[in-house]
Enzyme design. Sequence first.
Site, short mmCIF file in Angstrom:
data_model
loop_
_atom_site.label_atom_id
_atom_site.label_comp_id
_atom_site.label_asym_id
_atom_site.label_seq_id
_atom_site.Cartn_x
_atom_site.Cartn_y
_atom_site.Cartn_z
N GLY A 112 -1.23 4.45 -4.70
CA GLY A 112 -1.92 3.21 -5.00
C GLY A 112 -1.23 1.97 -4.49
O GLY A 112 -0.61 1.97 -3.43
N GLY B 3 -0.40 4.62 -0.27
CA GLY B 3 -1.20 5.83 -0.11
C GLY B 3 -1.76 6.32 -1.43
O GLY B 3 -2.35 5.55 -2.20
N ALA B 4 -1.55 7.60 -1.70
CA ALA B 4 -2.08 8.19 -2.93
C ALA B 4 -1.45 7.59 -4.17
O ALA B 4 -2.00 7.74 -5.28
CB ALA B 4 -1.86 9.70 -2.91
N SER C 266 0.85 -1.19 0.00
CA SER C 266 0.00 0.00 0.00
C SER C 266 0.89 1.23 0.00
O SER C 266 1.76 1.37 0.86
CB SER C 266 -0.90 0.02 1.25
OG SER C 266 -1.79 -1.07 1.24
N GLY D 214 -6.41 1.05 3.71
CA GLY D 214 -5.64 -0.19 3.61
C GLY D 214 -6.46 -1.42 3.94
O GLY D 214 -6.26 -2.49 3.33
N ASP D 215 -7.38 -1.28 4.88
CA ASP D 215 -8.22 -2.42 5.24
C ASP D 215 -9.21 -2.74 4.12
O ASP D 215 -9.54 -3.91 3.88
CB ASP D 215 -8.96 -2.14 6.54
CG ASP D 215 -8.02 -1.91 7.70
OD1 ASP D 215 -6.93 -2.49 7.70
OD2 ASP D 215 -8.37 -1.13 8.62
#
Length: 301
Positions: free
Chosen positions: A221, A218-219, A216, A247-248
């Site tokens: 992807g 963040g922005a 993961s 993330g979940d």
Amino acid sequence: MAEVVTVTLNAALDITYEVEALVPNATHRVAAVHHRAGGKGVNVARVLATLGVEVVATGLAGGGAGAEITADLATAGVPARFAPVAGNSRRTVTVVADGDATIFNEPGPAVTPAEWRDFRVLFLELCRDARVVVLSGSLPPGVAPGAYAELVTGARALGARVLLDADGEALGLGVAAGPDIVKPNAAELERAAGRGPAREVASRLLAAGAGAVVVSRGADGLLAVTPHGDWSARPARRLPGNPTGAGDAAAAALARALLAPEPIDWPAVLADAVALSAAAVLSPVAGTVDLAAYRALSQEM
């Protein structure tokens, strides 16, 4: 029978405050407050239930906070079977402001050897009917760093595919047990396997035993590194909101992908996971996704 079992060993009562701006050493007027059952595996279970996947949430819970956790999941219609502990489950406080989140996590209750043994019995019982197991989040005091490795081994012995989302030593030891997918964020990846380009570092986790690594970012992807190739996907645009549960939501999408026959169609799965995690950002609390936004964002991928 549940297709997916999610495990939250350090379940929490999540409290989310929405404020206009977060200013250190200042008094804040809270615009909205949300209380609900939380912890990473619980959030994954909520998203899967929203998507219509048969899921059961399990883990450890105790005290007044533990009772609130199980009651909230029952109200939400998310099946749950938690093993009891004598201590009071932790609380987490998330302050959402300016499209970002500041999080305060309590350590959680101390777990005794007897309580851990009881949980393992329950876990293996649930795994007998499961096709996929999701192990995610921190370990409470008293639970050994090798706990996830033990659970990965037990689930795989019963024929379940396993997704592991952990940190630190628990992640490193868990990888050695051979989970099908490991899903660290960028910081967790560095702590587990060192610094360097993400593809190179993720490859170290493959060599250590992971079937695939999805990072993961963040922005930026998601990045998937597998023995058969590397793929990435990123959202078409940056969305304001609460990123806590993104993330979940991605983990929920990956768990759903593990229900399908092999091999995984990684470009399609990553696009789906990015759209679902982006839809989670638009929701005020972790574990919730805006399904209309999810469908719209899927068209943009």
